[in-house]
Motif scaffolding. Structure first.
Motif, PDB file in Angstrom:
ATOM      1  N   LEU B 400      38.359  39.915  36.849  1.00 54.15           N
ATOM      2  CA  LEU B 400      39.481  38.820  36.279  1.00 54.15           C
ATOM      3  C   LEU B 400      39.800  39.622  34.959  1.00 54.15           C
ATOM      4  O   LEU B 400      40.983  39.271  34.654  1.00 54.15           O
ATOM      5  CB  LEU B 400      38.547  37.600  35.953  1.00 54.15           C
ATOM      6  CG  LEU B 400      38.529  36.685  37.259  1.00 54.15           C
ATOM      7  CD1 LEU B 400      37.619  35.476  37.065  1.00 54.15           C
ATOM      8  CD2 LEU B 400      39.788  36.092  37.849  1.00 54.15           C
ATOM      9  N   SER B 401      39.047  40.095  34.269  1.00 55.01           N
ATOM     10  CA  SER B 401      39.539  40.631  32.792  1.00 55.01           C
ATOM     11  C   SER B 401      40.521  41.848  33.303  1.00 55.01           C
ATOM     12  O   SER B 401      41.516  41.855  32.511  1.00 55.01           O
ATOM     13  CB  SER B 401      38.029  41.143  32.259  1.00 55.01           C
ATOM     14  OG  SER B 401      37.130  40.621  31.966  1.00 55.01           O
ATOM     15  N   PHE B 402      40.181  42.590  34.073  1.00 53.98           N
ATOM     16  CA  PHE B 402      41.236  43.865  34.545  1.00 53.98           C
ATOM     17  C   PHE B 402      42.276  43.306  34.894  1.00 53.98           C
ATOM     18  O   PHE B 402      43.371  43.440  34.558  1.00 53.98           O
ATOM     19  CB  PHE B 402      40.595  44.727  35.500  1.00 53.98           C
ATOM     20  CG  PHE B 402      39.836  45.800  34.470  1.00 53.98           C
ATOM     21  CD1 PHE B 402      38.534  45.522  34.123  1.00 53.98           C
ATOM     22  CD2 PHE B 402      40.080  47.088  35.141  1.00 53.98           C
ATOM     23  CE1 PHE B 402      37.928  46.680  33.353  1.00 53.98           C
ATOM     24  CE2 PHE B 402      39.379  48.141  34.518  1.00 53.98           C
ATOM     25  CZ  PHE B 402      38.131  47.944  33.669  1.00 53.98           C
ATOM     26  N   LEU B 403      42.168  42.421  35.659  1.00 49.71           N
ATOM     27  CA  LEU B 403      43.608  41.802  36.496  1.00 49.71           C
ATOM     28  C   LEU B 403      44.399  41.108  35.451  1.00 49.71           C
ATOM     29  O   LEU B 403      45.603  41.044  35.308  1.00 49.71           O
ATOM     30  CB  LEU B 403      43.089  40.924  37.753  1.00 49.71           C
ATOM     31  CG  LEU B 403      42.814  41.427  38.890  1.00 49.71           C
ATOM     32  CD1 LEU B 403      42.182  40.455  39.656  1.00 49.71           C
ATOM     33  CD2 LEU B 403      44.050  42.240  39.574  1.00 49.71           C
ATOM     34  N   GLY B 404      43.720  40.132  34.867  1.00 52.04           N
ATOM     35  CA  GLY B 404      44.423  39.461  33.667  1.00 52.04           C
ATOM     36  C   GLY B 404      45.243  40.244  32.588  1.00 52.04           C
ATOM     37  O   GLY B 404      46.173  39.974  32.204  1.00 52.04           O
ATOM     38  N   THR B 405      44.306  41.347  32.205  1.00 51.26           N
ATOM     39  CA  THR B 405      44.967  42.152  31.142  1.00 51.26           C
ATOM     40  C   THR B 405      46.262  42.949  31.707  1.00 51.26           C
ATOM     41  O   THR B 405      47.374  43.139  31.025  1.00 51.26           O
ATOM     42  CB  THR B 405      43.922  43.059  30.786  1.00 51.26           C
ATOM     43  OG1 THR B 405      42.623  42.537  30.329  1.00 51.26           O
ATOM     44  CG2 THR B 405      44.071  43.825  29.351  1.00 51.26           C
ATOM     45  N   TYR B 406      45.876  43.562  32.959  1.00 48.88           N
ATOM     46  CA  TYR B 406      47.027  44.248  33.282  1.00 48.88           C
ATOM     47  C   TYR B 406      48.451  43.766  33.735  1.00 48.88           C
ATOM     48  O   TYR B 406      49.092  44.117  33.488  1.00 48.88           O
ATOM     49  CB  TYR B 406      46.449  45.056  34.656  1.00 48.88           C
ATOM     50  CG  TYR B 406      47.252  46.533  34.904  1.00 48.88           C
ATOM     51  CD1 TYR B 406      47.574  47.336  33.826  1.00 48.88           C
ATOM     52  CD2 TYR B 406      47.544  46.723  36.372  1.00 48.88           C
ATOM     53  CE1 TYR B 406      48.264  48.369  34.347  1.00 48.88           C
ATOM     54  CE2 TYR B 406      48.201  47.867  36.760  1.00 48.88           C
ATOM     55  CZ  TYR B 406      48.596  48.820  35.715  1.00 48.88           C
ATOM     56  OH  TYR B 406      49.294  49.830  36.208  1.00 48.88           O
ATOM     57  N   ALA B 407      47.966  42.467  34.428  1.00 43.71           N
ATOM     58  CA  ALA B 407      49.132  41.683  34.899  1.00 43.71           C
ATOM     59  C   ALA B 407      50.117  41.197  33.639  1.00 43.71           C
ATOM     60  O   ALA B 407      51.008  40.957  33.883  1.00 43.71           O
ATOM     61  CB  ALA B 407      48.680  40.431  35.555  1.00 43.71           C
TER      62      ALA B 407
END
Lengths: 295, 503
Positions: B400-407
């Protein structure tokens, strides 16, 4: 006498000079401080290229970061190092303030601070060293009991510190963390039972990032989760469920929020999205036929 | 105008969409707070990028809902498995867990829900009533003073948090340094932008996610335990007893809520400190201090009332001056900034964002009612949260951290930022460097620089504006400068004075 060439002994030999310089066994804290020092010096230097208005703040912050990181690195030699740093800083501030003052009448604060610092260092060298030592090394707390803020005496320090070669720095860090956790409500610190856990998690995150840059985050996500479940030796059914859940999460981000996450930034690759793959099912019969014919 | 803003806020809050986000926030918060090892800042940091599609009011309401809910949720793990879901529930363990062992888990959880809700209701109401005076105060503060207040906040954090003074200041200064990358506020110069991916600077959302989510997951990966081993029995019959017990101790609730509110307003102190202060005060003022630690209900009341009381207190410096009272309010400020809302006078300006400020406070008020209803009705189900293994939590939080940041921006630097600051955050906490001071620096950097820049423009580049009221007429600046100096040098001067006296 036969030379011991094991990895451990090589590491020990490399660590010995560092230990002498630092006055304590090197730990990850020193790496962190070196990082702050290098970044601080680089950014201080780099700030000189900016327009005058844009350089004041970064120079103040970068200078502060570099000086504080250096003082913390040299915390075991502060009675000697601190007066030298103070004198250098005082001379620099005085010079900078004086030239600015002569040029446009400004820089008075810098000049006064520099001269004040120089006087303090020259006039009270020992006192200055001790003051910086307490600023850097001693716990200071407004909301705490007195004993915990008192500096240990030299005797206590000698008694409490184990010989360098016996002390395990990571264990020592844990011990410190544990002790302070029990004493303090104001500072939140960890206890680590398995040092491998954080390292593997960090490495898997790096792997996740590299995969994201290569094949895009949509497919990197389930691969990361599979790698994690393998590391923790998770039950197969639960591992599959977790992987599916992670992929569904990534797909929802792809479908609802940002479809660019499916593209690898380094390679430009974009693997077919699940709905495209589902579209291929209409050719499944043909593929099967070709397979049978080829077989 | 203030009254109009207030009623505007009531109207804004009473829409179905806003109520939905509030409800969602509180429930997500309770779940996140209840999961051992997770807490308000982590939950809010993960939610933060997801709020981007929402309008600012709903985004902030979602975040404050998570904040408020997770403050209560933290007590669930503390009571049931002797592991605080959040550090601010640490004192709840002292009596909550023994109650659980005595088969009174439902009573303890009901006390937690009612004490949290009552304290939250009381402190938020007090804050709303006090807000006109607060508005006057904030609007009276000028640019140089706002810069000094930011530095004061940083100084207070380094004093309040334990450990080396130099480490605290280094953390804060390094945080401020992070914000100097990218476009300079006011002058619009590009700084340290070695690659085009850094033109917009280092994204503070990525920094917050790294510091709170990744660092926390690295920590969890190195820890054993924290999961309920056996069956936790929660008997619904204890709920009424819990409610009655809280109602029988209104003074403890009132006193602890006040302690929470006052301590919460001190930057860096936060709910962890207020929790222990309130608990200690409950022990001190009790007729039976020996019973604390073995299942005294008053201990749970004091601890839980104080940590929810902290929410209101920590919002005061956060929305007034952009100074977070805690890690959670740091993320909340991040949320405000992400939605182009500047903490400071505009948040109290009737022609600015005052309606939003009131909406946020009213949402917290309603959020506490939700905590009360949800907390009491779901008492028997809350135990499930403590059985979720961290092996499942860690990969999902990372994902969730990676997806949220990258998106958010599709900027590869953001992913790198998450990892780098995750590792830095992990070692900072491990070696006693104040992460709160670092976060304060990151959140405050632009605001501090902007105010410094404007102040220096007012004085033609002279720093004397901060200390010379005779020339510039800024007495508050002088007072703040003296206060900062006293905080930073006071302990040393005191020691020298004592040494000199004894010699």
């Amino acid at each position: 006498m036969e030379q011991d060439d094991t990895v451990g002994s090589i590491a020990d030999r490399a660590r010995a000079p560092l230990e002498t310089v630092l006055g304590e066994r090197p730990t990850m804290e020193h790496v962190l401080l070196v990082l702050f020092l290098v970044v601080g010096v680089y950014m201080y230097q780099g700030a000189s290229e900016f327009a005058p208005d844009a350089q004041t703040f970064p120079r103040l912050m970068a200078g502060g970061t570099a000086v504080l990181a250096f003082l913390l690195l040299a915390r075991n030699h502060l009675t000697v190092v601190a007066p030298l740093v103070g004198a250098g800083l005082g001379a620099y501030l005085a010079y900078d303030g004086a030239t600015t003052f002569l040029a446009d009448g400004g820089g008075l604060v810098s000049l006064v601070a520099g001269v004040g610092l120089l006087v303090a260092v020259v006039g009270f060298r020992e006192r200055f060293g001790e003051a910086v030592e307490s600023f850097v090394a001693e716990p200071m707390q407004v909301m705490g009991d007195k004993e915990t803020t008192e500096a240990p005496t030299a005797d206590e320090t000698e008694r409490e510190e184990p010989p360098a070669d016996e002390a395990d720095p990571e264990a020592a860090a844990d011990q410190t963390s544990s002790d302070e956790e029990s004493e303090s409500a104001a500072m939140y610190v960890y206890e680590i039972d398995d040092p491998k856990g954080p390292v593997v998690t960090g490495l898997l995150c790096v792997g996740y990032m590299l995969l994201t840059f290569t094949i895009g985050m949509l497919y990197a996500t389930p691969i990361f989760v599979i790698a994690w479940t393998l590391w923790v030796r998770m039950n197969v059914i639960r591992a599959v469920a977790l992987t599916v859940l992670s992929f569904v999460t990534a797909y929802l981000f792809y479908d609802l929020i940002q479809d660019d996450i499916a593209e690898g930034w380094l390679t430009g690759w974009e693997l077919p999205a699940p709905d495209d793959l589902l579209g291929l099912w209409i050719h499944a019969g043909d593929l099967l036929q070709w397979g049978v014919m080829l077989g | 105008m203030t009254v109009e803003s207030f009623f505007g806020a009531v109207e804004a809050l009473l829409t179905a969409e806003t109520m939905f986000w509030l409800l969602a926030g509180v429930i997500v918060g309770i779940i996140v707070g209840g999961l051992p090892g997770l807490g308000p800042p982590l939950g809010m940091a993960i939610i933060l990028p997801l709020t981007l599609p929402l309008d600012p009011a709903n985004a902030i309401i979602l975040l404050v809902g998570v904040y408020s809910g997770s403050m209560y949720g933290g007590s669930i793990a503390a009571i049931l498995i002797n592991t605080p879901g959040v550090s601010s529930s640490a004192a709840t363990m002292f009596d909550g867990y023994p109650m659980s062992q005595q088969g009174r888990a439902a009573t303890a959880l009901a006390i937690s829900a009612t004490a949290s809700a009552f304290a939250g209701l009381f402190t938020i109401t007090a804050l709303i009533l006090f807000s006109p005076a607060l508005i006057e105060m904030v609007l009276a503060v000028g640019t140089p003073e706002r810069f000094l207040v930011a530095i004061l906040g940083l100084a207070m954090i380094t004093v309040v948090t334990r450990g080396s003074f130099a480490k605290g200041i280094l953390a804060g200064v390094a945080g401020l340094l992070v914000t100097t990358v990218g476009i300079a506020p006011m002058s619009l110069d590009q700084r340290y932008s070695e690659t085009m991916y850094l033109y917009d600077g280092i994204d503070f959302v990525a920094v917050l996610i790294g510091l709170f989510a990744i660092a926390e997951m690295m920590k969890l990966a190195g820890q054993e335990g924290g999961i309920a081993k056996g069956e936790v029995t929660i008997d619904r019959a204890g709920v009424t007893e819990g409610i009655t017990s809280t109602l029988k101790h209104p003074i403890t609730v009132f006193k602890s809520a006040n302690i929470g509110m006052i301590v919460g307003a001190i930057p860096g102190a936060g709910a962890t400190v207020s929790n222990f202060v309130a608990y200690s005060e409950a022990v001190r003022s009790s007729n039976d201090p020996d019973s604390f630690g073995s299942g005294n209900e008053v201990g749970v009341i004091a601890s839980e009332a104080s940590n929810n009381g902290t929410v209101a207190g920590s919002l005061v410096p956060a929305i007034s001056f952009g100074i977070p009272g805690s890690s959670s309010t740091a993320v909340l400020i991040g949320g405000l900034l992400m939605h182009d809302l500047r903490p400071g006078p505009s948040m109290f300006d009737p022609s600015g964002e005052l309606t939003l400020t009131y909406t946020m406070l009213l949402a917290l008020l309603v959020g506490n009612v939700v905590i009360l209803i949800f907390g009491l009705s779901a008492v028997t189900q809350l135990g499930y949260l403590t059985k979720i293994d961290t092996d499942y939590i860690i990969p999902m939080v990372v994902v969730l951290s990676f997806l949220g940041t990258y998106a958010l921006r599709i900027n590869p630097i953001d992913i790198l930022t998450v990892i780098v600051f995750g590792v830095i955050g992990f070692y900072m906490v491990r070696y006693n460097y104040s992460v709160i001071a670092f976060v304060l620096g990151v959140v405050l950097g632009d605001i501090a620089e902007e105010n410094l820049y404007t102040a220096l423009q007012l004085s033609d580049g002279s720093y004397m504006i901060f200390v010379n009221p005779l020339e510039y007429g800024r007495w508050i600046s002088l007072f703040l400068s003296i206060l900062i100096a006293a905080l930073l040098f006071g302990p040393f001067i005191k020691r020298w004075w004592e040494d000199w006296q004894s010699a």
